[in-house]
Scaffold this motif. Structure first.
Motif, short mmCIF file in Angstrom:
data_model
loop_
_atom_site.label_atom_id
_atom_site.label_comp_id
_atom_site.label_asym_id
_atom_site.label_seq_id
_atom_site.Cartn_x
_atom_site.Cartn_y
_atom_site.Cartn_z
N VAL A 249 0.87 -1.19 0.00
CA VAL A 249 0.00 0.00 0.00
C VAL A 249 0.90 1.23 0.00
CG1 VAL A 249 -1.80 1.28 1.20
CG2 VAL A 249 -1.83 -1.23 1.20
N ALA A 250 0.80 2.01 -1.07
CA ALA A 250 1.70 3.16 -1.27
C ALA A 250 0.90 4.40 -1.64
CB ALA A 250 2.72 2.83 -2.36
N THR A 251 -0.16 4.65 -0.89
CA THR A 251 -1.06 5.76 -1.20
C THR A 251 -0.76 7.01 -0.37
OG1 THR A 251 -2.62 4.59 0.24
CG2 THR A 251 -2.99 4.44 -2.11
N ASN A 252 -0.04 6.89 0.73
CA ASN A 252 0.45 8.01 1.53
C ASN A 252 -0.67 9.02 1.82
OD1 ASN A 252 2.60 9.26 2.93
ND2 ASN A 252 2.97 10.67 1.24
N GLY A 253 -0.52 10.29 1.43
CA GLY A 253 -1.52 11.30 1.74
C GLY A 253 -2.84 11.11 1.02
N TYR A 254 -2.87 10.22 0.04
CA TYR A 254 -4.09 9.94 -0.72
C TYR A 254 -4.75 8.64 -0.25
CZ TYR A 254 -3.09 13.89 -3.68
OH TYR A 254 -2.90 15.17 -4.13
N THR A 255 -4.41 8.20 0.95
CA THR A 255 -5.00 6.98 1.51
C THR A 255 -6.42 7.27 1.99
OG1 THR A 255 -2.82 6.25 2.27
CG2 THR A 255 -4.73 5.14 3.20
N SER A 256 -7.39 6.71 1.30
CA SER A 256 -8.78 6.90 1.71
C SER A 256 -9.04 6.16 3.01
CB SER A 256 -9.72 6.37 0.62
OG SER A 256 -11.05 6.29 1.11
N SER A 257 -9.86 6.74 3.86
CA SER A 257 -10.25 6.09 5.11
C SER A 257 -11.05 4.82 4.85
CB SER A 257 -11.06 7.05 5.98
OG SER A 257 -12.21 7.52 5.27
N ARG A 262 -7.87 -1.58 8.68
CA ARG A 262 -6.60 -1.67 9.39
C ARG A 262 -5.71 -0.45 9.12
NH1 ARG A 262 -4.49 -4.82 13.68
NH2 ARG A 262 -2.62 -3.61 14.05
N LEU A 263 -5.90 0.17 7.96
CA LEU A 263 -5.07 1.30 7.57
C LEU A 263 -5.70 2.65 7.89
CD1 LEU A 263 -4.09 -0.10 4.07
CD2 LEU A 263 -2.69 -0.15 6.13
N ALA A 264 -6.96 2.66 8.26
CA ALA A 264 -7.68 3.90 8.46
C ALA A 264 -7.14 4.68 9.67
CB ALA A 264 -9.17 3.62 8.66
N SER A 265 -7.12 6.01 9.53
CA SER A 265 -6.76 6.95 10.60
C SER A 265 -5.31 6.86 11.05
CB SER A 265 -7.68 6.75 11.82
OG SER A 265 -9.03 6.92 11.47
N ARG A 266 -4.45 6.22 10.23
CA ARG A 266 -3.02 6.17 10.58
C ARG A 266 -2.29 7.44 10.15
NH1 ARG A 266 -2.82 1.93 14.16
NH2 ARG A 266 -4.04 0.20 13.32
N GLY A 356 -2.73 22.46 -5.49
CA GLY A 356 -2.44 21.87 -4.20
C GLY A 356 -2.52 20.36 -4.22
N GLY A 357 -2.17 19.74 -3.12
CA GLY A 357 -2.22 18.29 -2.99
C GLY A 357 -2.09 17.89 -1.54
N TRP A 358 -2.28 16.59 -1.28
CA TRP A 358 -2.33 16.08 0.09
C TRP A 358 -1.01 15.44 0.49
CZ3 TRP A 358 -6.43 17.62 2.69
CH2 TRP A 358 -7.60 17.90 2.00
N VAL A 359 -0.46 15.91 1.61
CA VAL A 359 0.69 15.24 2.22
C VAL A 359 0.19 14.49 3.45
CG1 VAL A 359 2.22 17.03 1.35
CG2 VAL A 359 1.35 17.21 3.69
N ALA A 360 0.97 13.52 3.91
CA ALA A 360 0.53 12.66 5.01
C ALA A 360 1.35 12.92 6.26
CB ALA A 360 0.66 11.19 4.60
N VAL A 361 0.66 13.17 7.38
CA VAL A 361 1.32 13.41 8.66
C VAL A 361 0.83 12.38 9.67
CG1 VAL A 361 1.69 15.07 10.52
CG2 VAL A 361 1.47 15.88 8.16
N THR A 362 1.75 11.72 10.34
CA THR A 362 1.41 10.76 11.38
C THR A 362 1.32 11.47 12.73
OG1 THR A 362 3.73 10.25 11.78
CG2 THR A 362 2.57 8.88 10.17
N ARG A 363 0.83 10.76 13.74
CA ARG A 363 0.69 11.37 15.07
C ARG A 363 2.05 11.73 15.66
NH1 ARG A 363 -3.11 8.57 19.33
NH2 ARG A 363 -2.54 10.51 20.40
N GLU A 420 0.36 5.12 15.40
CA GLU A 420 -0.86 5.15 16.21
C GLU A 420 -1.98 5.80 15.41
OE1 GLU A 420 -0.28 7.06 19.92
OE2 GLU A 420 1.39 5.77 20.54
N ARG A 421 -3.19 5.36 15.69
CA ARG A 421 -4.36 5.96 15.04
C ARG A 421 -4.61 7.36 15.59
NH1 ARG A 421 -7.53 2.23 12.25
NH2 ARG A 421 -7.29 0.04 12.88
N TYR A 422 -5.16 8.21 14.75
CA TYR A 422 -5.69 9.49 15.23
C TYR A 422 -7.03 9.21 15.91
CZ TYR A 422 -2.34 12.45 12.76
OH TYR A 422 -1.20 13.08 12.35
#
Length: 454
Positions: A249-257, A262-266, A356-363, A420-422
Motif C-alpha cells: 500500500v503506497a497511497t500516503n496522503g491519498y489513503t482513503s479512510s 486496518r489502515l484507516a486513521s493512521r 495543491g495536494g495532500w501530504v501525510a502526517v502521522t501522530r 498510532e491511530r488518530y
C-alpha cells in the motif's frame, strides 16, 4: 476536490491540477490501461506515486518479481507530481533536537543515515537511468524569518556537526547577499546536500523504468473493495479484480479512510498549496532570489520556495484544511501576501499557476515502513509530511525488499512501527484548524516583536 477523509477514491471527472509541472513536462508515459477482467499476480501495489513506482522498479530489477500497480488516476497524479520539487535529506516534521531527546543520539544518527541513503538513491536513479528531470545544483538553505531565529539556527548547526556528524554551516545575514534578499532574511543554515528538480518528470522516469523491468501499471483503476480470502487478497476495481498473495500500500496522503479498516486513521491528509508567478525581470530576480537553491523558512507554518529555471518563483505552504475549501481564493491570496512580504520587489507580479495536494502526517510526525500486523503479507510506507521526494523512493525499495521475503533492518527503530491511530477521526479537521490558528498567532506575535525591535 478529492479529499481522502471524505471520498473513497478520486474519480475520473476530478480535474487535473493547474500545475506548472504539467505545463513544462512532456506527455504521459505509456501504461497498461485499466484492469481488464480477473487475474492472479505475485505482488500488487496500490498507488502509482514515488513509493509505489519505486517498489515496482525494485521488485523487477532487484528481486525478479513483476509487480502490478493499481493507480486510481494516472501515475504521479497525487503529490508525486504536485510537490515543491525538493529532494533533500529529510522526512517527517520532527526537529533533530527533539528526535535526539526522544530516541537518543544513536537512533537519530541511524535515521539521518537512512535519509542520506534516500537522497543517494535518487541521485543514482537519475544518473544511472538517464532521467531528464531538470535537476539543479546541490544546496539547501533554512532561512531565519526573524532575527530572533538566528540563534536557533546556530544551535542546529552545532547539532548537525557534533551529533549527526554532518557539515551544515551557519551563514550570517551579510553572507546571504546575492543568495536570498528581502526583509525576512536574517541568516540561514546551509545544508550542502539536496537539490530541486522537475518532480513530475522524476516520477515519469520511475514509471518507465518500472515497466522496463516487467511491472504492469494500470491507471484509472481505483480499489473499490478489499476482500481477504485465507492467504489471498482480492482487490476489486471498477473493471476487474486482482488476486495477490502480497500487497504493498503506497497511497500516503491519498489513503482513503475506506481503503481498509486496518489502515484507516493512521495518517492525517494535510493540504499543501503552491503558486508559481509569471517570469521575473532581472531586477526582480536580484532583489528576491538570485540563487536557484532550495529554500524554506523558520516560521511555525513554514513556507518553501525556489527560483525556477525560467525565472518564475515557486512559493508554497499550508492553508486550506478540507478539500471542499481548498479552491477558495483566500488561500491563493494568503500565499501571495506571504511571498510579497518576504520579497517586496515582487509586489504586483501575476500568478500563472495555483494548485495543491495532500501530504501525510502521522501522530508522531515521522515516516513509517512496516509489515501490517494482523494481515498476511501486507506492507506499507508513508507519513513523509511533505518531505518525501527522496525518502519515499528509498522506502519504496524497502517495501520491495520485504515483499520479496527479506527483512528491512534499520537502526531507526521507529520507522518499522505501525503508526498510532488518530483518535476521534470525525473531529480531526477541527483539531487541525485549532492548531493552525495557534501557529498563526505565534508567527504573528514574532512578526510584531520583530517590528518592535527595528
Amino acid at each position: 476536490m478529492y479529499d481522502p477523509l471524505v471520498h473513497a477514491f478520486p474519480k475520473k471527472t476530478q480535474s487535473d491540477p493547474d500545475s506548472y509541472w504539467l505545463k513544462v513536462s512532456g506527455r504521459d508515459p505509456e501504461d497498461d490501461g485499466t484492469v481488464a477482467g480477473d487475474f492472479d499476480v505475485d505482488v500488487v501495489i496500490v498507488g502509482g506515486g514515488y513509493t509505489g513506482l519505486s517498489a515496482a522498479l525494485a521488485l523487477g530489477r532487484d528481486h525478479g518479481i513483476k509487480a502490478t500497480v493499481l493507480e486510481a488516476r494516472s501515475s504521479a497524479w497525487g503529490c508525486s507530481g504536485r510537490n515543491g520539487s525538493f529532494a533533500r535529506i529529510s522526512g517527517g516534521r520532527v526537529p533533530w533536537s527533539s528526535l535526539v531527546k526522544i530516541y537518543g543520539a544513536d537512533v537519530a544518527r541511524a535515521y539521518f543515515q537512512e535519509l542520506r541513503q534516500g537522497l543517494d538513491t535518487v541521485r543514482s536513479l537519475i544518473t544511472d537511468s538517464g532521467i531528464e528531470c531538470a535537476r539543479q545544483p546541490d544546496g539547501v538553505y533554512k532561512v531565519a524569518t526573524f532575527g530572533a531565529h538566528a540563534d536557533a539556527l546556530r544551535r542546529e548547526e552545532e547539532l548537525y556537526n557534533t551529533v549527526l556528524r554532518y557539515p551544515a554551516r551557519y551563514v550570517d545575514k551579510s553572507g546571504l547577499r546575492g543568495v536570498h534578499e528581502g526583509p525576512e532574511s536574517h541568516g540561514a543554515l546551509h545544508l550542502p546536500d539536496g537539490f530541486s528538480l522537475n518532480p513530475l518528470e522524476l516520477a515519469r522516469g520511475l514509471h518507465r523504468r518500472a515497466r522496463s523491468h516487467g511491472a504492469r501499471i494500470h491507471t484509472n483503476s481505483p480499489v473499490t473493495d478489499w476482500i481477504t480470502e485465507g492467504d489471498w487478497h482480492r482487490l476489486v476495481t471498477p473493471t476487474g479484480t486482482i488476486r495477490a498473495r502480497r500487497v504493498i500500500v503506497a497511497t500516503n496522503g491519498y489513503t482513503s479512510s475506506r481503503l481498509h479498516a486496518r489502515l484507516a486513521s493512521r495518517v492525517l491528509p494535510v493540504h499543501s498549496q503552491i503558486i508559481v508567478t509569471s517570469p521575473m525581470s532581472d531586477a526582480q530576480v536580484e532583489a528576491s532570489l538570485p540563487s536557484e537553491k532550495c529554500m524554506f523558512d523558520t516560521r511555525e507554518l513554514l513556507f518553501y520556495y525556489r527560483r525556477l529555471p525560467d525565472n518564475r518563483l515557486l512559493f508554497g505552504g499550508r492553508s486550506a484544511i478540507s478539500g471542499k475549501d481548498a479552491a477558495a481564493p483566500r488561500h491563493r491570496q494568503y500565499l501571495y501576501e506571504a511571498m510579497t512580504r518576504k520579497f517586496p520587489a515582487l509586489a504586483g507580479i501575476s500568478v500563472d499557476h495555483w494548485w495543491g495536494g495532500w501530504v501525510a502526517v502521522t501522530r508522531n510526525s515521522l515516516p513509517f515502513c512496516y509489515k501490517v500486523p494482523g494481515m498476511t503479507d501486507v506492507f506499507t510506507a508513508g507519513g513523509y509530511a511533505g518531505s518525501g521526494v527522496s525518502f519515499s523512493i528509498h522506502l519504496g525499495t524497502k517495501l520491495a525488499l520485504m515483499a520479496a521475503g527479506r527483512p528491512f533492518e534499520t537502526g531507526a527503530s521507529f520507522l518499522a512501527r505501525e503508526p498510532e491511530r488518530y483518535p476521534f477521526a470525525s473531529f480531526i479537521r477541527l483539531g487541525q484548524w485549532m492548531a493552525y490558528r495557534w501557529l498563526h498567532v505565534k508567527d504573528a506575535r514574532e512578526a510584531h516583536q520583530a517590528r518592535g525591535d527595528r
